[in-house]
Design an enzyme around this catalytic site. Structure first.
Site: not given
Length: 397
Positions: A185, A213, A244
């Site tokens: 990340s 991610h 996300k």
């Protein structure tokens, strides 16, 4: 000397000292959705390059309508844990879809991504087992390992010789779990999953990939890092979050039914936490539809990712080994990094600093993150302004 708990807390003055210098970068209130341009509480509009909304869905009207409809039907809260009264039919529907999406038998959702890793890593770590972690794994993985009764080994970031040396130290007949981020990340680099899976097979270890991610970004229709490498069948557990690319809140773990059955009945952060709200479930479910129905959204994300990588490199920035929409602008100096953030904000660009203890001082950086809703013109504007700031501070030539 007064060593009361309150007094010890009062001695922690680092935030006040940063505020006094004008370099405190945290808790800036935003009064709009997470779009490429956000309205700050002080009234200014700034370019947002600090968000994890990689597909730009967190303010999508379709997700908002889905969330509203779920509130109308189910209310605002489940008022209990999944284990007892907090399981809705839409929880189960989402779990079935997620398992199919990432290519696994089954899945279970948690109320946050942090709680997924906290619960899964801690419960799978048996008293006689081993947990092997990349030394830059996310904090929730580290905390989960601390709550386990396993022996915990950390190997150097993406260093497969280091991982193998730790595996050699494990008892051959003991359970072993390797836990890595699919996409890291802060640096935006990928784990070397093919070699990890080879070593796992050689040393009879299970593999868990935190794909917070990676989902929505890598793989077919955003199916993630394991799909990107063609190794879904070699990865035992795939974890994802909804905060996300999914534009919501919550998380899940997917794997073979034996794993999920065990996790559902032993993971304390699942059993003893309230379940995902109806609105969050519906928004995540809608985001999954969009991922699968609009591949052009992911394609555009990759177009602007390659565009931004080139723009930063052409202007002399050190962006390390990123291969993702997460672009680390290496600064390697805490005070300068905080100065960059302040000056960028004053120039109309919202970015975030990554400083110790999140990274060593030598790796202090600015995290610049892209959304599929960004344009090349917005990237050009940000790169131009950041180039001036970095040059004025002597970070780049």
């Amino acid at each position: 000397m007064d060593n009361s708990l309150k007094t010890l807390c009062a001695r922690y003055t680092a935030p006040q000292e940063a505020q006094h210098t004008g370099l405190y970068p945290y808790y800036k209130p935003i009064s709009s959705g997470q779009n490429p341009v956000v309205r700050m509480a002080d009234g200014r509009d700034v370019l947002m390059f600090g968000s994890n909304s990689y597909l730009g869905l967190s303010d999508d009207p379709r997700l908002k309508e889905a969330a509203k409809a779920a509130i109308d039907k189910y209310g605002t809260s489940c008022s209990g844990s999944r284990f007892l009264n907090g399981t809705l039919d839409i929880h189960q529907q989402l779990e079935e879809r997620l398992a199919q999406f990432v290519g696994k038998d089954d899945a279970v959702t948690f109320s946050t991504g942090f709680q997924v890793n906290l619960g899964v890593v801690s419960t799978l770590g048996g008293r006689n087992g081993y947990i092997l972690l990349d030394d830059t794994d996310h904090a929730c993985i580290i905390d989960g390992s601390r709550l386990s009764f396993s022996t915990v080994y950390k190997f150097r970031h993406n260093d497969m010789d280091s991982l193998e040396s730790k595996l050699r130290n494990c008892a051959a007949d003991a359970p072993k779990l390797i836990v890595v981020d699919g996409v890291y990340s802060m640096l935006g680099d990928l784990c070397p999953l093919p070699r990890i899976c080879e070593l796992a097979e050689q040393y009879d270890a299970a593999v868990m990939v935190d794909d917070a991610h990676g989902l929505g970004v890598f793989g077919r229709n955003g199916a993630g890092t394991a799909d990107h490498f063609g190794l879904t069948d070699k990865v035992d557990l795939i974890m994802g979050t909804f905060s996300k690319s999914f534009g919501s809140l919550g998380g899940f773990i997917a794997g073979d039914k034996e794993y999920i059955n065990y996790i559902k009945h032993t993971a304390r952060s699942l059993i003893f936490s309230a379940s995902m709200t109806p609105a969050a479930v519906a928004a995540a479910n809608c985001a999954l539809d969009i991922m699968q129905q609009e591949p052009e959204r992911i394609e555009h994300l990759w177009e602007i990712t390659h565009y931004a990588h080139k723009a930063f490199r052409d202007n002399g920035f050190d962006i390390n080994a990123t291969v993702s929409p997460i672009i680390p602008l290496m600064v390697r100096d805490t005070e300068k990094a905080l100065m960059v953030v302040r000056q960028a904000y004053e120039a109309g660009v919202f970015i975030t600093p990554v400083i110790a203890p999140a990274v060593p001082e030598r790796d202090v950086l600015i995290r610049f993150a892209l959304m599929a809703t960004h344009t090349t013109a917005q990237i050009d504007e940000a790169v131009e302004k950041l180039t001036v700031i970095f040059k004025n501070l002597g970070i780049i030539q």
